[in-house]
Each structure stands twice: as C-alpha cells, then as structure tokens.
Design a protein around this motif. Structure first.
Motif, PDB file in Angstrom:
ATOM      1  N   ARG A   1       0.502  -1.228  -0.565  1.00  0.00           N
ATOM      2  CA  ARG A   1       0.153   0.137   0.151  1.00  0.00           C
ATOM      3  C   ARG A   1       1.210   1.203   0.277  1.00  0.00           C
ATOM      4  O   ARG A   1       0.568   2.262  -0.931  1.00  0.00           O
ATOM      5  N   ALA A   2       1.814   1.362   0.874  1.00  0.00           N
ATOM      6  CA  ALA A   2       3.176   2.491   1.272  1.00  0.00           C
ATOM      7  C   ALA A   2       3.629   2.654  -0.164  1.00  0.00           C
ATOM      8  O   ALA A   2       3.346   3.606  -0.792  1.00  0.00           O
ATOM      9  N   ARG A   3       3.833   1.534  -1.494  1.00  0.00           N
ATOM     10  CA  ARG A   3       4.492   1.456  -2.513  1.00  0.00           C
ATOM     11  C   ARG A   3       3.704   2.647  -3.659  1.00  0.00           C
ATOM     12  O   ARG A   3       3.689   2.760  -4.788  1.00  0.00           O
ATOM     13  N   ARG A   4       2.040   2.039  -3.553  1.00  0.00           N
ATOM     14  CA  ARG A   4       1.325   2.442  -4.495  1.00  0.00           C
ATOM     15  C   ARG A   4       0.850   3.697  -4.068  1.00  0.00           C
ATOM     16  O   ARG A   4       0.830   4.848  -5.097  1.00  0.00           O
ATOM     17  N   GLN A   5       0.799   4.262  -2.845  1.00  0.00           N
ATOM     18  CA  GLN A   5       0.578   5.366  -2.747  1.00  0.00           C
ATOM     19  C   GLN A   5       2.019   6.760  -3.492  1.00  0.00           C
ATOM     20  O   GLN A   5       1.607   7.760  -3.743  1.00  0.00           O
ATOM     21  N   GLU A   6       3.333   5.850  -3.452  1.00  0.00           N
ATOM     22  CA  GLU A   6       4.024   6.168  -3.534  1.00  0.00           C
ATOM     23  C   GLU A   6       4.242   6.857  -5.850  1.00  0.00           C
ATOM     24  O   GLU A   6       5.322   6.874  -6.348  1.00  0.00           O
ATOM     25  N   GLY A   7       3.529   5.697  -6.189  1.00  0.00           N
ATOM     26  CA  GLY A   7       2.883   5.081  -7.413  1.00  0.00           C
ATOM     27  C   GLY A   7       3.536   4.102  -7.783  1.00  0.00           C
ATOM     28  O   GLY A   7       3.542   3.768  -9.546  1.00  0.00           O
ATOM     29  N   GLN A   8       3.665   3.028  -7.050  1.00  0.00           N
ATOM     30  CA  GLN A   8       4.144   1.840  -7.852  1.00  0.00           C
ATOM     31  C   GLN A   8       3.041   1.125  -7.486  1.00  0.00           C
ATOM     32  O   GLN A   8       2.248   1.031  -6.892  1.00  0.00           O
TER      33      GLN A   8
END
Length: 63
Positions: free
Chosen positions: A27-34
C-alpha cells in the motif's frame, strides 16, 4: 527480476495474527506511484511484494 516481475520485499507467511506487513508495504509503495501487489510464494512460504514488468505490447501501442 523473475518472470517479468521485480520483487521489492519478502515477508514470512507466519506473521502475528492480525498483522499484514506485506499488504501495508505494498500500500505504501502504491501511494508512491508504484504498481505494487502481494503474491504468495508457496515454495518459500513467504509473501512477496512485486511490481510486474510493463507489457511490451502496451509499450508499443503507446508510441
């Protein structure tokens, strides 16, 4: 990279009850755009946070 996927992080499957560290990391990586997702690696009994390689046909269509 394995099978068109890049493994960002590994988490043991036997984490504490109610704890979802792989999902939280993804989830944290998705929030960074990954485009991170969680998959289970049965051979190692671990959750993997992966990013799939872009599909070559999608890249060609965008040109």
């Amino acid at each position: 990279m394995m099978n068109g996927r890049t493994v960002l992080e590994r988490f043991p499957a036997g984490g504490p009850r109610g704890s979802w560290p792989a999902e939280e990391f993804a989830r944290a990586r998705r929030q960074e755009g990954q485009r991170a997702e969680v998959v289970m690696d049965l051979a190692s009994d671990a959750f993997l946070v992966i990013v799939r390689a872009p599909d070559e046909t999608a890249e060609l269509a965008a040109v």
